[in-house]
Each structure stands twice: as structure tokens, then as C-alpha cells.
Scaffold this active site. Structure first.
Site, PDB file in Angstrom:
ATOM      1  CD1 TRP A 184     -45.725  35.593 -45.393  1.00 16.74           C
ATOM      2  CD2 TRP A 184     -46.083  37.799 -45.411  1.00 16.74           C
ATOM      3  NE1 TRP A 184     -44.816  36.167 -44.533  1.00 16.74           N
ATOM      4  CE2 TRP A 184     -45.023  37.542 -44.522  1.00 16.74           C
ATOM      5  CE3 TRP A 184     -46.499  39.120 -45.580  1.00 16.74           C
ATOM      6  CZ2 TRP A 184     -44.367  38.533 -43.810  1.00 16.74           C
ATOM      7  CZ3 TRP A 184     -45.848  40.125 -44.863  1.00 16.74           C
ATOM      8  CH2 TRP A 184     -44.788  39.828 -44.000  1.00 16.74           C
ATOM      9  CD  GLU A 225     -44.719  34.576 -49.172  1.00 19.25           C
ATOM     10  OE1 GLU A 225     -43.533  34.977 -49.258  1.00 19.25           O
ATOM     11  OE2 GLU A 225     -45.687  35.277 -49.538  1.00 19.25           O
ATOM     12  CE  LYS A 227     -40.208  37.420 -43.346  1.00 19.76           C
ATOM     13  NZ  LYS A 227     -40.415  38.673 -44.066  1.00 19.76           N
ATOM     14  CG  ASP A 259     -39.942  34.756 -50.426  1.00 22.77           C
ATOM     15  OD1 ASP A 259     -38.699  34.652 -50.365  1.00 22.77           O
ATOM     16  OD2 ASP A 259     -40.515  35.831 -50.617  1.00 22.77           O
ATOM     17  CG  HIS A 262     -40.227  33.967 -46.630  1.00 18.21           C
ATOM     18  ND1 HIS A 262     -41.579  34.261 -46.680  1.00 18.21           N
ATOM     19  CD2 HIS A 262     -39.590  35.130 -46.867  1.00 18.21           C
ATOM     20  CE1 HIS A 262     -41.741  35.547 -46.949  1.00 18.21           C
ATOM     21  NE2 HIS A 262     -40.537  36.088 -47.075  1.00 18.21           N
ATOM     22  CG  HIS A 286     -43.437  35.360 -53.738  1.00 26.29           C
ATOM     23  ND1 HIS A 286     -44.008  36.179 -52.791  1.00 26.29           N
ATOM     24  CD2 HIS A 286     -44.348  35.260 -54.750  1.00 26.29           C
ATOM     25  CE1 HIS A 286     -45.216  36.550 -53.191  1.00 26.29           C
ATOM     26  NE2 HIS A 286     -45.439  36.000 -54.369  1.00 26.29           N
ATOM     27  CG  ASP A 294     -37.391  37.678 -46.541  1.00 21.07           C
ATOM     28  OD1 ASP A 294     -36.961  37.649 -47.695  1.00 21.07           O
ATOM     29  OD2 ASP A 294     -38.555  37.998 -46.263  1.00 21.07           O
ATOM     30  CG  ASP A 296     -37.468  40.394 -49.619  1.00 16.73           C
ATOM     31  OD1 ASP A 296     -37.840  39.425 -50.299  1.00 16.73           O
ATOM     32  OD2 ASP A 296     -37.899  40.621 -48.478  1.00 16.73           O
ATOM     33  CG  ASP A 326     -41.607  39.221 -52.623  1.00 16.81           C
ATOM     34  OD1 ASP A 326     -41.421  40.448 -52.537  1.00 16.81           O
ATOM     35  OD2 ASP A 326     -42.161  38.552 -51.733  1.00 16.81           O
TER      36      ASP A 326
END
Length: 419
Positions: A184, A225, A227, A259, A262, A286, A294, A296, A326
Site C-alpha cells: 500500500w 491495497e 485507497k 480495507d 478505504h 484490513h 479513513d 481508523d 488495522d
């Protein structure tokens, strides 16, 4: 005896829906979930003294952060002691552990720089997943790494990726568990670019060069990955969802990694999982909790987390989906964040395994949609809490009611004494 009696009663209720709770708990205990090292120190790592950069950001300044490899491993051990189920370790390349007076830049890192992590994982019967670190480094030029038009910059990061392939092979050989190696980057532009295709063609070529490094496909599972955007790259990212999915689909042995933070806010990864499993033998995830973007946040037992787990179980995907957490939150106790997120994902998995999926599917296939709605709503109020408490007991970890007491004690006895 009250807890045991409640469990036996709950088990009978689930059995009336055709659910074997004992089998569900046994299967959940066997499903490995990768625990990300970067929650414990706010994604800083040990190979630089600078700030976190590259389109991501950790907010908060809660006391007790791990500042050395020893502290990070100590905190991770405490978190693991509070987590039911099977774990893997997930590392970023920036967490290389150097001997005193030793240093290797990211294009020159070697397996020996991760020996202490291998020892840590083997002592705890854990496999290791790995991530090249394409952020927080002075060789990022104008916000770009693998997509940079500057060949010297691009070459440095390609060599970093190749080094990580070799390290991933080392992890798999040492632990006996396949290593998921995830690529990523935050490459992109803050404002509208004049050329969208050029950076992606360079990015494509860079990943192809990285994956030309020899590796055993049974031992190393490379992923790409995507995004949507990041801080400072709001207008454009080279590794968009369409790009990474197309790359994985056209390069044998490369997996798509999703993810769930993302994507655009109206997109849900739970719906994407069965779509990808129609075409890919294996995929990777993720798992996080995005709020607005994002961000997280710590994974909770919320609706989308439950739906992601349901789709993995419904699609018979436990052996086809590599699951990893993640997120990074510096506003609360970091050990609590680790353990809470892992426990929440375990809850989601176990809950999904306690669903009468075959019965519900039968109703759908027979177009009995009224009955399907009724049954789907009915299972929402089954006594899952009693199943979860028994699961924690069998795994030798504290209940939800006792959880905070363990965190508070560790914070007072260990973390707050770090200064």
C-alpha cells in the site's frame, strides 16, 4: 453455576434454530486474525525519528505509549492475554529492530533485522504478516514513491519492496505459516492532476518489478491495497480500488486486499466480499472502523463489522480470507484499543458462526421473503451474550465485565511509569 446454566440454556435455544454452538466456538478458536503492531506506538516504528507522514495521521496523546521494541512487545503480550482466539502478528517494515550502532535504510533491510520479532512470534505460536512501509521517510519525493516520475526515487522504493518479499519468505519459513505481504502506498495529489494514467502506469511497473523477486507462492501471499484518498492526497490516489483490483486480477498469485475504511462512505466491504470470492481463490482484509473518512477507529461490534463476518462465514471463506486488524487510536489506552478491537472482531466471527445460514438461504432460494425477514429479525435477539461469555471462559480470558479492571491495573503498574 449461573453462567454455566445460562450457557446451557442459550445453547438449547440456538439448537432450536439448527445451530451447533459447540462447533461454532471450536471453529472460531481456529480462525487466525492478524494483530497489527502499529496500534501500540501510533504508527511510528523504530527506523526513524521523524513524524508520521504519507496521507495518514494518528490523533491523541494518551500517556504510556510504547517507545522501544521491548515496551511494544510487552504491551502486545498484555493485549494478547485479553484476547480469545488464534492470533497472527502483523508488522510494518519500519519496525525493524537494529542492534546498537547498526542501521539499514529501507532498501537494504534484511531478515536479520526482524529476528527478534520472529523469536517473539514463535514463542507464542504465531505466524507473521508483513507490510512494506512506503511512508514516513525522507526519500518520498513530492508525496510519491512507487509512482514517482523520478527514477532514483522509484528505484529506492522498488528495492524496498523486493527486500520485503525476501523478509516475508523468511517469516513463512521460520514460523511455518504463510506470510501475507501487503503493498500500500499513499501516492497521490492534493489537487486535480493533469495526468492520471502516467502515475498508475509507473505504479503498475513498480509492483511488477517488486513481485519479480523470487518467492514461494505457497509461503508468501502478496497483496495490493486500494485507497480513496488521504491527508494531502484528497484529489487523486494512484492505487485506487479499480487499479488494485485490476492488478490483482491480471497478475497470478497476487491478492486483492480490501480495507473497509478505504472506500466511499456509501460503499460497504461486506457486499464486496462475496463478489470477489466468485473470482479469486483467496482475498485479504484490513478490518477497521471508519468514521467520515479513513480515520481508523477501534473496531467495535457494530453493524458493518457483523456483516463482514457474516459474509466470510456464509461464503465458506474462513480458509480463503486472510483477516487482519488495522486501526490506530492515540486518544485512549493503546493496549485497550488493541484488545477491544480484537475482541469485537472475535464477537462478530462467533456471532456469524452462530447464525442459521443454511435455513435462511433456503428461505431466500424458495422466495419465502416474508418468512426470511421474520427469521432474520428473530435471530438478532438470541442470547448471544451467554455464548460469548462461555467462549471467553474456554479461551482463558476475562469477561467483558472484568476487562477494564485489567486495563486499569496494567496502566497503573506499567504504562504510566514510563514517563
Amino acid at each position: 453455576m449461573i453462567g454455566k446454566e445460562r450457557f446451557e440454556s442459550a445453547k438449547e435455544i440456538y439448537a432450536s434454530y439448527g445451530v451447533d454452538v459447540e462447533a461454532a466456538m471450536e471453529n472460531c478458536m481456529k480462525a487466525p486474525v492478524a494483530l497489527h503492531c502499529w496500534q501500540g506506538d501510533d504508527v511510528i516504528g523504530f527506523d526513524h525519528d521523524g513524524p508520521l507522514t504519507g496521507g495518514i495521521q494518528t490523533t491523541g496523546d494518551y500517556p504510556g505509549k510504547a517507545k522501544t521494541p521491548e515496551q511494544l512487545m510487552q504491551d502486545m503480550d498484555k493485549a494478547i492475554s485479553l484476547m480469545p482466539g488464534k492470533k497472527k502478528l502483523n508488522l510494518h517494515a519500519s519496525y525493524a529492530v537494529f542492534e546498537p550502532g547498526e542501521f539499514a535504510d529501507r532498501d537494504k533491510i534484511e531478515p536479520k533485522h526482524f529476528r527478534k520479532w520472529v523469536e517473539f512470534a514463535k514463542e507464542r505460536n504465531m505466524g507473521i504478516d508483513f507490510n512494506p512501509t512506503f511512508f514516513s521517510h525522507d526519500k518520498i519525493k513530492d508525496g510519491l514513491t512507487l509512482s514517482s516520475p523520478d527514477e532514483e526515487t522509484r528505484k529506492f522504493w522498488i528495492e524496498h519492496g523486493k527486500a520485503c518479499v525476501r523478509i516475508s519468505q523468511y517469516f513463512a519459513e521460520e514460523t511455518g505459516v504463510p506470510c501475507v505481504m501487503n503493498i500500500w502506498t499513499g501516492d497521490g495529489f492534493k489537487d486535480v492532476p493533469a495526468d492520471r494514467m502516467g502515475p498508475r502506469m509507473r505504479y503498475k511497473d513498480s509492483i511488477e518489478q517488486i513481485l519479480s523477486e523470487p518467492y514461494d507462492r505457497d509461503k508468501v501471499k502478496p497483496c495490493v491495497e486500494s485507497k480513496v484518498f488521504g491527508i494531502g492526497v484528497e484529489a487523486y490516489t494512484a492505487g485506487s480500488a479499480e487499479f488494485t483490483l485490476s492488478f490483482a486480477a491480471t497478475h497470478e498469485g497476487c491478492l486483492p486486499l480490501m480495507d473497509n475504511g478505504h472506500y466511499h462512505p456509501t460503499e460497504v466491504v461486506s457486499d464486496k466480499i462475496p463478489a470477489l470470492l466468485c473470482f479469486f481463490p483467496e482475498i485479504a482484509l484490513h478490518i477497521t472502523r471508519p468514521i467520515r473518512w479513513d480515520s481508523d477507529h477501534v473496531v467495535l461490534f457494530d453493524d458493518e463489522t457483523k456483516e463482514i463476518a457474516k459474509e466470510i462465514v456464509r461464503c465458506d471463506g474462513l480458509n480463503r480470507v486472510y483477516m487482519a486488524l488495522d486501526y490506530f487510536d492515540a486518544s485512549i489506552n493503546r493496549v485497550s484499543a488493541w484488545a477491544m478491537g480484537f475482541r469485537s472482531w472475535q464477537k462478530a466471527l462467533l456471532s456469524a458462526m452462530c447464525m442459521p445460514h443454511a435455513q435462511l438461504k433456503k428461505l431466500q432460494d424458495e422466495s419465502r421473503m416474508t418468512e426470511l425477514m421474520v427469521e432474520q429479525e428473530a435471530v438478532k435477539t438470541l442470547p448471544f451474550g451467554d455464548i460469548w461469555n462461555e467462549y471467553c471462559r474456554r479461551c482463558g480470558v476475562v469477561s467483558d465485565k472484568e476487562f477494564y479492571g485489567e486495563i486499569r491495573k496494567y496502566e497503573e503498574e506499567v504504562q504510566l511509569k514510563r514517563g
